[in-house]
Design an enzyme around this catalytic site. Structure first.
Site, PDB file in Angstrom:
ATOM      1  N   ASP A  93     -67.746  52.600 -11.354  1.00 58.35           N
ATOM      2  CA  ASP A  93     -67.854  52.089 -12.726  1.00 58.35           C
ATOM      3  C   ASP A  93     -68.678  50.807 -12.664  1.00 58.35           C
ATOM      4  O   ASP A  93     -68.192  49.763 -12.226  1.00 58.35           O
ATOM      5  CB  ASP A  93     -66.464  51.820 -13.311  1.00 58.35           C
ATOM      6  N   HIS A 119     -66.715  55.416 -22.914  1.00 52.15           N
ATOM      7  CA  HIS A 119     -67.207  54.852 -21.666  1.00 52.15           C
ATOM      8  C   HIS A 119     -67.429  56.011 -20.708  1.00 52.15           C
ATOM      9  O   HIS A 119     -66.801  57.061 -20.836  1.00 52.15           O
ATOM     10  CB  HIS A 119     -66.208  53.846 -21.086  1.00 52.15           C
ATOM     11  N   CYS A 156     -74.004  53.233 -20.426  1.00 52.96           N
ATOM     12  CA  CYS A 156     -73.198  53.726 -19.311  1.00 52.96           C
ATOM     13  C   CYS A 156     -73.486  55.177 -18.969  1.00 52.96           C
ATOM     14  O   CYS A 156     -73.490  55.558 -17.796  1.00 52.96           O
ATOM     15  CB  CYS A 156     -71.707  53.503 -19.560  1.00 52.96           C
TER      16      CYS A 156
END
Length: 195
Positions: free
Chosen positions: A77, A61, A25
């Protein structure tokens, strides 16, 4: 980035057209920032990279925030089932929610890093994704690792929720929501100056 820009979204391609590697991520968001900077359609200083973790660093994250100047702030996201982009208000309600039912050591904190600073300073040699025998936990991106002149690996400085370490500002979840969600309802420009 590949493909056309999504209609109505002037900054980032559709989710399907973004550079994406599962379980990376931080690099996915770095690539989004790189794309925004290269396109020069919107100033990169309207964006912030958000590392979400906790003091025990149980997990983390990374997402991208576009602070609304004349519109609502939105979150990008690539790992969420929510819309892409998603209003910060909806993302807060559906994804961030509350820490009320979590033990205190698992309460989330958010490190908000200006996107320009993230592009200039972030480095990852991907060693965190290797098993002890050297094999990959998950296949890496096809492009080379991201380095800076000063560092080959500083991911831990971004994941750390110690305010004395790394870049940007660390918020508790409640303080983040107050600053970026609640402040947006009273004045969109107040959030912009915070970056």
């Amino acid at each position: 980035m590949k493909g056309q820009l999504k209609k109505g979204v002037e900054v980032i391609p559709s989710r399907e057209n973004c550079v994406y590697t599962s379980c990376y991520c931080e690099e996915n968001v770095w690539k989004l920032c790189e794309f925004i900077q290269a396109q020069k359609m919107v100033p990169l200083d309207q964006f912030a990279v958000i590392f979400i973790s906790n003091d025990t660093r149980t997990d983390y994250h990374v997402i991208l925030l576009k602070v609304g100047v004349k519109s609502d702030s939105v979150i990008y996201d690539l790992d969420s089932v929510l819309p892409f982009p998603c209003s910060l208000r909806l993302y807060a309600a559906q994804a961030l929610r509350s820490d009320r039912n979590l033990r205190p050591e698992y309460h989330r904190k958010l490190r908000v890093v200006p996107a320009n600073s993230f592009l200039l300073n972030f480095a990852s040699d991907r060693s965190h994704m290797r098993n002890s025998d050297g094999t990959w936990k998950m296949p890496p991106p096809s492009y080379p690792p991201i380095f800076t002149a000063e560092s080959k690996m500083n991911l831990d400085d971004f994941i750390s929720m110690n305010p004395a370490v790394g870049w940007g500002t660390v918020y508790t979840l409640d303080h983040f929501l107050l600053k970026f969600v609640e402040a947006a309802s009273t004045s969109a420009s107040s959030s912009t100056t915070a970056l």
